[in-house]
Scaffold this motif. Structure first.
Motif, PDB file in Angstrom:
ATOM      1  N   ASP A1319       0.807  -1.216   0.000  1.00  0.00           N
ATOM      2  CA  ASP A1319       0.000   0.000   0.000  1.00  0.00           C
ATOM      3  C   ASP A1319       0.841   1.267   0.000  1.00  0.00           C
ATOM      4  OD1 ASP A1319      -2.490   1.052  -0.097  1.00  0.00           O
ATOM      5  OD2 ASP A1319      -2.863   1.019   2.050  1.00  0.00           O
ATOM      6  N   ASP A1320       2.142   1.154   0.224  1.00  0.00           N
ATOM      7  CA  ASP A1320       3.005   2.328   0.225  1.00  0.00           C
ATOM      8  C   ASP A1320       3.542   2.675  -1.148  1.00  0.00           C
ATOM      9  OD1 ASP A1320       4.779   0.287  -0.155  1.00  0.00           O
ATOM     10  OD2 ASP A1320       6.097   0.797   1.530  1.00  0.00           O
ATOM     11  N   LYS A1321       2.972   2.060  -2.217  1.00  0.00           N
ATOM     12  CA  LYS A1321       3.278   2.363  -3.617  1.00  0.00           C
ATOM     13  C   LYS A1321       4.607   1.765  -4.068  1.00  0.00           C
ATOM     14  CE  LYS A1321       1.241   6.897  -2.729  1.00  0.00           C
ATOM     15  NZ  LYS A1321       1.421   8.359  -2.824  1.00  0.00           N
ATOM     16  N   MET A1322       5.197   0.882  -3.281  1.00  0.00           N
ATOM     17  CA  MET A1322       6.528   0.375  -3.588  1.00  0.00           C
ATOM     18  C   MET A1322       6.521  -1.127  -3.869  1.00  0.00           C
ATOM     19  SD  MET A1322       8.992   2.358  -0.947  1.00  0.00           S
ATOM     20  CE  MET A1322       8.372   3.830  -0.152  1.00  0.00           C
ATOM     21  N   VAL A1323       7.525  -1.531  -4.648  1.00  0.00           N
ATOM     22  CA  VAL A1323       7.787  -2.940  -4.936  1.00  0.00           C
ATOM     23  C   VAL A1323       9.104  -3.290  -4.246  1.00  0.00           C
ATOM     24  CG1 VAL A1323       8.250  -4.630  -6.751  1.00  0.00           C
ATOM     25  CG2 VAL A1323       6.585  -2.796  -7.144  1.00  0.00           C
ATOM     26  N   ARG A1324       9.101  -4.451  -3.561  1.00  0.00           N
ATOM     27  CA  ARG A1324      10.295  -4.866  -2.840  1.00  0.00           C
ATOM     28  C   ARG A1324      10.679  -6.288  -3.226  1.00  0.00           C
ATOM     29  NH1 ARG A1324       7.437  -1.604   0.685  1.00  0.00           N
ATOM     30  NH2 ARG A1324       8.660  -0.119   1.950  1.00  0.00           N
ATOM     31  N   ILE A1325      11.972  -6.571  -3.176  1.00  0.00           N
ATOM     32  CA  ILE A1325      12.465  -7.930  -3.402  1.00  0.00           C
ATOM     33  C   ILE A1325      13.188  -8.394  -2.154  1.00  0.00           C
ATOM     34  CG2 ILE A1325      14.031  -9.363  -4.766  1.00  0.00           C
ATOM     35  CD1 ILE A1325      13.354  -7.750  -7.196  1.00  0.00           C
ATOM     36  N   GLU A1336      17.167  -1.359  -2.515  1.00  0.00           N
ATOM     37  CA  GLU A1336      16.156  -0.386  -2.135  1.00  0.00           C
ATOM     38  C   GLU A1336      14.818  -0.745  -2.769  1.00  0.00           C
ATOM     39  OE1 GLU A1336      16.426   2.309  -0.054  1.00  0.00           O
ATOM     40  OE2 GLU A1336      18.377   1.399   0.440  1.00  0.00           O
ATOM     41  N   PRO A1337      13.725  -0.340  -2.160  1.00  0.00           N
ATOM     42  CA  PRO A1337      12.420  -0.539  -2.799  1.00  0.00           C
ATOM     43  C   PRO A1337      12.359   0.125  -4.165  1.00  0.00           C
ATOM     44  CG  PRO A1337      12.162   0.156  -0.515  1.00  0.00           C
ATOM     45  CD  PRO A1337      13.619   0.314  -0.858  1.00  0.00           C
ATOM     46  N   PHE A1338      11.548  -0.449  -5.056  1.00  0.00           N
ATOM     47  CA  PHE A1338      11.357   0.117  -6.380  1.00  0.00           C
ATOM     48  C   PHE A1338      10.280   1.199  -6.273  1.00  0.00           C
ATOM     49  CE2 PHE A1338      12.363  -4.240  -8.543  1.00  0.00           C
ATOM     50  CZ  PHE A1338      13.591  -4.270  -7.876  1.00  0.00           C
ATOM     51  N   ARG A1339      10.634   2.391  -6.614  1.00  0.00           N
ATOM     52  CA  ARG A1339       9.697   3.519  -6.506  1.00  0.00           C
ATOM     53  C   ARG A1339       9.284   3.996  -7.891  1.00  0.00           C
ATOM     54  NH1 ARG A1339      10.585   5.546  -1.145  1.00  0.00           N
ATOM     55  NH2 ARG A1339      12.522   4.728  -0.265  1.00  0.00           N
ATOM     56  N   GLY A1340       8.052   4.322  -8.055  1.00  0.00           N
ATOM     57  CA  GLY A1340       7.565   4.816  -9.323  1.00  0.00           C
ATOM     58  C   GLY A1340       6.059   4.885  -9.380  1.00  0.00           C
ATOM     59  N   HIS A1341       5.412   3.917  -8.771  1.00  0.00           N
ATOM     60  CA  HIS A1341       3.955   3.943  -8.752  1.00  0.00           C
ATOM     61  C   HIS A1341       3.457   5.103  -7.893  1.00  0.00           C
ATOM     62  CE1 HIS A1341       3.005   0.458 -11.127  1.00  0.00           C
ATOM     63  NE2 HIS A1341       3.806  -0.317 -10.427  1.00  0.00           N
ATOM     64  N   GLN A1342       2.280   5.566  -8.253  1.00  0.00           N
ATOM     65  CA  GLN A1342       1.688   6.684  -7.538  1.00  0.00           C
ATOM     66  C   GLN A1342       0.538   6.249  -6.628  1.00  0.00           C
ATOM     67  OE1 GLN A1342       3.216   9.774  -7.870  1.00  0.00           O
ATOM     68  NE2 GLN A1342       4.637   8.427  -8.940  1.00  0.00           N
ATOM     69  N   SER A1343       0.304   4.972  -6.539  1.00  0.00           N
ATOM     70  CA  SER A1343      -0.709   4.459  -5.630  1.00  0.00           C
ATOM     71  C   SER A1343      -0.317   3.037  -5.248  1.00  0.00           C
ATOM     72  CB  SER A1343      -2.087   4.509  -6.270  1.00  0.00           C
ATOM     73  OG  SER A1343      -3.094   4.164  -5.331  1.00  0.00           O
ATOM     74  N   TRP A1344      -1.196   2.356  -4.499  1.00  0.00           N
ATOM     75  CA  TRP A1344      -0.836   1.040  -4.010  1.00  0.00           C
ATOM     76  C   TRP A1344      -0.570   0.053  -5.124  1.00  0.00           C
ATOM     77  CZ3 TRP A1344      -6.087   2.262  -2.110  1.00  0.00           C
ATOM     78  CH2 TRP A1344      -7.108   1.677  -2.871  1.00  0.00           C
TER      79      TRP A1344
END
Length: 1421
Positions: A1319-1325, A1336-1344
């Motif tokens: 829900d924090d808009k991030m993708v993690r591996i 680091e988390p993948f950042r780019g999405h603007q919503s969950w």
């Protein structure tokens, strides 16, 4: 009780030089002829005037000729249309001159001819006047020509208004000199008789007076100069009136700050009263000498002066000296009485004594005795008046404060709000340094003095010094430098030297707080603040000891610095102290801001004196704030000053703190940011007109790179709320609750929390946005190529310039334009930049001018800077903001003084063709320039001398250049499509040229940390590069449809901006290269699921709009029409293993099958569930489908027949949210809102063992490992858990995503990694074995993030989000590939990736490819 509610509360870089053919019509010829006739008719009178000057011996005939020429020019000025207002003012001046000349002609005609003879001096003045008239006539003729069609095509701009204003001054000067000389020559001689009235005294009385010990240096003529003529007129008149008036106020106290000119006024009054026979004597204290810093010799010195000045008092003064031969051994009070008061009382004549700079009497005791003695003396003598001056002094105030018989003039000499103060200093400077500096520089000296005559005096002495080797210009630069220590420092040094060294630490802590404060604190406020932070300081003692530099308002008790130079002094000396290890004057501003921030937060959250609901007890929401009659009274009554201060400034104090302080303040910060306190705080900023400042403060805090994530999210939500509803919040405090809160987007924090607190508030059932609007895909508004862009230092604004001749400002957060375009340039605006403090904007144009603008108001500042003879290609501020550098098509570089608007020195010459780029080094010491002549040159920015040419080796024009943030490296962009890094100190290239662009490189910029470079090119792309390796960082950023002319990094390095000849501006994420802004929409509502076909050729998506869509994966084009048949939202979708079918599950409780090739439905829908179908999946062989539903059941279906296989699988006690089949197809696994995971046998439908328990909230996602041995689950409890598939045992500790639900999980093909979306808009591996986050988390999405999956090779990850996008990422770097796939308006719950899946997105509306085909494979680079 409130009644608001009842409840709780350029397509081408080169210019077009073609010219249209000129028409030779008869009309044009006639017009041109007419123009030349006018020119001839105007020139003839001036020629006659000039001829008359040379031939006439009678001044009268020459004067009449001057009148005739002036009349003719008047006729022309009245026809001017361009710069009409300036021409009209010149017309009025000429009319006035004409009238005065006619008056003089009338007088001269009455005189005999012999009195009208001219001479060479008069003839020269007449020639000067004629010359100026001729210049104006030529300018008028040019304007007339410009209005014809023939000339208007060749003319680029109207005459500059500044030139017209120069005519104003020049013609005035010539006329004044002429009329003065004429008046003198026609006047009668006046004889002046001068006599010496001074006599020598040789009697015994004079000899007796020589026995008195006096301070010989007290004479004001040897220490101070009097006021210059025409200065201090109002102040001097006030004092003169007092001196000549009644004796009801026998003491006049002129009180002002150090350096304001008190002693100069005193000297003038000494002279005046001496000439009037009123001066008894004077004494000028000075702390610089021992005898003038004490009262020891004051009385005999004044007595001696009384003897010299007042003849009537001589015998009485002599008598006192003779009778009291040992008077100097008597106390001071007796000396004053015997030598001064008693002699005065013998005669009924007024006597005025002048005591100057009383505060420079070093001894506090002596100062007190003196003032008490003076007070006593005026009581004992009806003829005595005392004029005294001092800085503010607590001792003097203590004695005189309660006396009713005094006049006091305080802060009158330096207060810039009195225009005569500034005018007086201007007169002084002009007279003292006349001819040494240009008028504009003298004006700047006046401004810099800020009303202080002492500053002006020091500046003039420095400029006139005969011992310095520096030119006046160099000295001027030092005087106006913000960082150069001024000559006032010794005054402040003296003040602090008098303080007890043991008090330094506490005193400077207290001063630090006053320095940190954004508005004055009262004495009580400071006492309270000191108590709060544990500083044991005495405020009254601080003010008393520093009364000369601190003031306290009698009505408000507000503490103020008397002059801004003290603030600069303290900050400068504090930095120096810290650097040299001395703590004497060290002020830790971070500590001070932290202390004030803590105090502010305490005030805000106080249960008794803090924020509260309806704080001003407003009864009705029907009135706007400004319409409430007693609103000001309510504000002052219910909002204490401390709460007012805290509400407006706490955020800015917080922004100036460090990590340590933010850690200390975490609890209070979280408290004030919660509902309802944050809304109560908004009440105060609404009532006090502080909404814009609050928004700016929230932005300032959230831009801190190490701010805690949760705090940043919440503060961002609050800021967006205040921005979105700024109008109602500013207009009405009640509408924070009844308008803004209910209409906030559903998923905003304030809306969600507000519903619980204000249950009876307005409820909006339909039409609410889910989230705040995102950035637009592009910033549009310009009607021509974007030539340049710049980002404000705080990252809040963007400024752009264009071929449409306009400049635009944009809000960086929303992409919205700020105000109207800035207009003024008459050609393409090719360069733009913010000043270092963000207050000004500089622009350069093809109209050959440079302009300055106020960044807040958009107003043009001063007149255009003119000197270049060709188009201006680049401009930029120096790091200190005092200078501007510009480069031009004319092959030169110029430096300009910002405040004066004048060029500094001669142009920098060396280039042989257009200079495309120029920039200051970060320390301001050097300038680098690049040119069409294929050279790069370095220059000394201080002296303007060349430092050499860089041997870069390229054989093409150098289009752009930039310094690294630390000044150690340079980067150049060439016309040969390459980029080159350069080591400045080693003077050599760093590595090989960077290759990749397919067109000339037009723009380059370094990231704020210097680790990356961004470039823009004629090929339409923007590229990022690693400085250390010289390798590309990700793929080219595509999207522009024309040349990329300009690029820039945001101040925090998190985003990039680019401007193009396609007339648009785009913003990109720096880490991912993803474009910021809203994606293209295809579905008519939110996207809920997306899946790849097994061969990767197609994508399927489902949406709230009740449809399923198929897309071509390689192009992003839709395949056919939407698949319609469901009666409600389509929640889930899956491809069959052979890719021939798609299964979809819906909120209509049904499952449908679709043919992929045709889009046709296959048979009837699968019916059986009595609740929404939340999840579907095919078996490995494709023969069966498994579904999970809101009816708490799981069903198996035969694909061939569409019938259910056996009974529903029951066991979950709440909705089934997710299902999966084991790799061998024998087991089903399900996750539910009941917080459990269950396993089932496919063949029998029986449960396998007990439910897997451990999650504390809904299980949103579940997956088998590729070998079927493990299970991964994600939950609303913000954890990811691993389970052993055979035993159901938990494996290790939960993987935590603090603060946000985990919505989706998936295994990598090898099973060693897990990918999650939350829900924090991030993708993690994550690493499966260690449970550690990988990178680091993948950042780019603007919503969950609703769904994630690995590619079959494991090299890439695909994710989809409620932000309506699908993104592809490199699994090992978290770098997003190309633009997000714009498939719909909604979110995704599951993703499947094929072994050879590809990614390419095309604008669905235009068909334009946004990025090239990106095959997802291990070999991808």
């Amino acid at each position: 009780m409130s009644k608001w509610f009842k409840g709780k509360g350029k397509t081408s870089r080169s210019k077009n030089t073609s010219t249209a053919p000129v028409s030779q019509s008869n009309a044009t010829t006639a017009s041109t002829s007419s123009g030349w006739e006018k020119t001839r008719d105007t020139a003839i009178p001036i020629l006659e005037f000039v001829s008359n000057i040379a031939e006439a011996s009678d001044i009268l005939s020459s004067l009449k000729a001057a009148c005739k020429a002036t009349k003719q020019i008047l006729e022309m000025t009245r026809t001017m249309q361009n710069n009409k207002e300036d021409w009209e003012r010149l017309t009025k001046r000429l009319q006035g001159h004409l009238e005065s000349m006619n008056d003089l002609i009338a007088k001269l005609e009455a005189d005999p001819e012999r009195n009208r003879k001219t001479n060479e001096s008069l003839q020269q003045l007449l020639r000067d006047y004629a010359k100026k008239l001729d210049e104006i006539q030529k300018a008028l003729t040019d304007e007339e020509r410009a209005r014809s069609r023939l000339w208007s095509r060749a003319r680029k701009m109207d005459m500059d208004a500044g030139n017209i204003r120069e005519f104003h001054q020049d013609i005035d000067d010539c006329h004044q000199k002429l009329m003065t000389a004429l008046a003198i020559s026609s006047a009668v001689d006046i004889q002046t008789i001068k006599g010496d009235t001074k006599t020598l005294m040789k009697d015994v009385d004079a000899i007796a007076m020589t026995l008195l010990p006096v301070s010989l240096s007290i004479s004001s003529s040897t220490v101070h100069n009097g006021c210059n003529p025409k200065t201090r007129v109002a102040v001097l008149n006030s004092i003169r009136i007092w001196g000549e008036g009644e004796f009801n106020e026998p003491i006049f106290w002129l009180c002002d700050i150090a350096g304001s000119g008190k002693s100069t006024v005193s000297t003038s009054m000494v002279k005046f009263w001496n000439e009037k026979g009123l001066l008894g004597g004077h004494f000028f204290f000075s702390a610089a000498t021992s005898d003038e810093s004490t009262i020891a010799n004051m009385c005999p010195s004044i007595a001696k002066q009384m003897f010299d000045n007042l003849q009537m008092l001589r015998p009485f003064v002599v008598d006192a000296v003779k009778r009291h031969t040992s008077i100097m051994t008597s106390p001071f009070e007796e000396q004053f009485r015997k030598l001064i008061v008693e002699p005065i009382n013998h005669q009924n004549i007024p006597v005025i004594l002048v005591i100057d700079a009383l505060d420079e009497c070093k001894s506090v005791t002596e100062r007190r005795r003196l003032v008490e003695t003076l007070s006593m003396a005026v009581r004992e003598s009806a003829n005595l008046k005392i004029f005294m001056t001092s800085r503010p002094d607590p001792v003097i105030q203590a004695v005189l404060g309660s006396l009713p018989f005094k006049a006091k003039l305080e802060d009158r000499l330096h207060d810039a709000s009195h225009p005569d103060n500034t005018n007086d200093i201007a007169i002084y400077i002009d007279e003292v340094i006349n001819g040494m500096l240009a008028d504009d520089k003298k004006r700047h000296l006046v401004e810099n003095s800020n009303g202080l005559f002492i500053w002006a005096s020091i500046a003039c002495r420095m400029l006139k010094s005969e011992t310095t080797l520096e030119t006046p210009e160099v000295i001027y630069d030092r005087l106006v430098s913000l960082d150069q220590p001024g000559d006032l420092d010794h005054i402040y040094d003296l003040i602090f030297e008098r303080i007890d060294p043991n008090s330094f630490t506490i005193m400077f802590k207290m001063l630090g707080i006053l320095l940190a404060a954004f508005e004055p604190l009262s004495t009580d406020d400071l006492e309270d603040l000191l108590k709060h932070v544990g500083i044991r300081g005495n405020v009254n003692a601080l003010i008393q000891n520093l009364g000369s530099v601190l003031s306290v308002d009698r009505n408000t008790n507000l503490i103020r610095f008397r002059h801004h130079t003290l603030v600069k002094y303290l900050r400068r000396r504090s930095r120096a102290s810290a650097a040299h290890g001395h703590d004497k004057a060290h002020i830790d501003m971070v500590e001070a801001h932290g202390q004030v921030a803590s105090w502010c937060l305490k005030r805000l959250v106080s249960s008794t004196e803090g924020v509260k609901f309806n704080i001003c007890q407003i009864d009705s929401s029907f009135y706007l704030n400004r319409h409430i009659p007693d609103i000001d009274t309510r504000i002052s009554t219910f909002i204490p000053r401390r709460l007012h201060y805290a509400s407006l400034h706490w955020l800015f104090h917080l922004a100036e703190t460090d990590d340590t302080w933010r850690g200390r303040l975490k609890g209070k910060l979280q408290h004030i940011l919660q509902i309802p306190l944050v809304l109560h705080w908004m009440e105060i900023v609404s009532l006090t007109r502080g909404v814009p400042r609050a928004i700016a403060g929230l932005r300032a805090v959230t831009r801190h790179p190490r701010l805690e994530g949760k705090t940043r999210v919440r503060m961002t939500d609050i800021r967006r709320f205040m921005m979105a509803f700024s109008v109602p919040i500013q207009e009405s405090v009640a509408h924070i609750y009844i308008s803004a809160l209910p209409f906030a987007p559903k998923r905003s924090i304030l809306h969600a929390e507000g519903e619980g607190w204000f249950a009876n508030n307005l409820a909006v059932i339909q039409g609410l946005e889910e989230e705040y609007p995102g950035l637009p895909r592009t910033l549009r508004g310009h009607q021509g190529s974007i030539m340049a862009i710049s980002i404000s230092p705080d990252g809040s604004r963007i400024v752009s310039s264009s071929a449409d001749k306009a400049i635009r400002l944009w809000e960086a957060d929303t992409g919205q334009p700020l105000g109207e375009p800035l207009q003024g340039h008459e050609g393409w605006v090719s360069a733009i930049g913010f000043s270092p403090d963000g207050s000004q904007i500089v622009s350069g144009s093809w109209d050959k001018t440079i302009r300055l603008w106020d960044a807040d108001t958009g107003q043009s500042l001063g007149v255009p800077l003119r000197s270049h003879e060709g188009e201006v290609w680049a401009v930029g501020f120096s790091p200190d903001g005092l200078r501007i550098v510009s480069s031009s098509e004319d092959t030169t570089i110029r430096l300009w003084e910002v405040d004066a608007g004048q060029p500094i020195g001669d142009p920098l010459r060396g280039h042989k063709d257009s200079v495309w780029a120029v920039v200051f080094s970060p320390d301001g010491s050097r300038i680098v320039s690049s040119s069409e002549d294929k050279t790069i040159r370095l220059w000394d920015a201080t002296i303007g001398q060349p430092l050499g040419q860089l041997p870069h080796g390229h054989k093409s024009p150098v289009r752009t250049v930039a310094f690294s943030p630390d000044g150690s490296n340079l980067v150049f962009g060439f016309g040969d499509k390459t980029i080159q890094l350069w080591d400045v100190d080693a003077d050599r290239p760093l590595g090989k040229p960077l290759l990749g662009h397919r067109g000339s490189v037009l723009a380059v910029a370094f990231s704020p940390d210097g680790s990356r470079i961004i470039s823009g090119s004629e090929d339409g792309t923007t590229r990022m590069w690693e400085v250390e390796t010289g390798q590309p960082f990700g793929e080219p950023l595509r999207g522009h449809g024309g040349w990329v002319n300009t690029v820039a990094f945001s101040p925090d390095g998190s985003w990039i901006i680019s401007g193009s000849s396609d007339e648009t501006i785009r913003m990109w994420e720096a880490d991912t290269g993803q474009p910021l802004g809203e994606p293209l929409r295809s579905h008519e509502d939110e996207v809920l699921d997306v899946a790849f076909s097994p061969d990767g050729s197609r994508i399927a998506s489902s949406s709230h709009d009740k449809s399923v869509r198929l897309w071509e994966a390689s192009t992003g084009r839709p395949l056919g029409e939407p698949l319609r048949g469901h009666e409600s939202s389509v929640l889930t979708i899956a491809f069959s293993p052979d890719g021939s079918r798609v299964a979809s599950g819906s909120d209509d409780n049904m499952i449908r099958m679709w043919k992929v090739d045709t889009g046709e439905p296959i048979d009837e829908p699968l019916r059986g569930h009595t609740g929404s179908v939340n999840a579907v999946a095919f078996s490995p062989d494709g023969s069966r489908v498994v579904s999970g539903s809101s009816d708490n059941t799981i069903r198996l279906w035969d694909v061939a027949t569409g019938r259910t296989l056996g009974e529903p699988l029951r066991g979950h006690e709440h909705e089934v949210l997710t299902v999966a089949l084991s790799p061998d197809g024998t087991r089903i696994i399900s996750g539910s809102k009941d917080k459990t995971i269950r396993m089932w046998k496919v063949d029998s439908g029986e449960p396998i063992d007990e439910p897997l328990r451990g999650h504390a909230a809904s299980v949103n996602a579940i997956a088998f490992s590729p070998d079927g041995s493990r299970i991964v689950s994600g939950s609303d409890d913000m954890t990811i858990r691993l389970w052993e598939a055979e035993t159901g045992q938990l494996l290790g500790n939960p993987l935590r995503v603090d603060g946000f639900p985990v919505l989706t999980v998936a295994f990598s093909p090898g099973g060693s990694r897990i990918v999650s979306g939350s829900d924090d808009k991030m993708v993690r591996i994550w690493d499966v074995d260690t449970g550690q986050l990988l990178g680091e988390p993948f950042r780019g999405h603007q919503s969950w993030v609703n769904a994630v999956a690995f590619s079959p090779s494991g090299s890439h990850v695909v994710s989809c989000s409620r932000d309506r996008t699908i993104r592809l990422w490199k699994a090992d770097a978290g770098q997003s590939l190309g633009e997000p796939r714009r498939v719909a308006q909604s979110s995704t719950l599951a993703v499947v990736v094929s072994p050879n899946s590809a990614a390419s997105v095309r604008d669905i509306e235009t068909g334009q490819v946004s990025f090239d085909l990106l095959p997802i494979s291990d070999g991808y680079q």
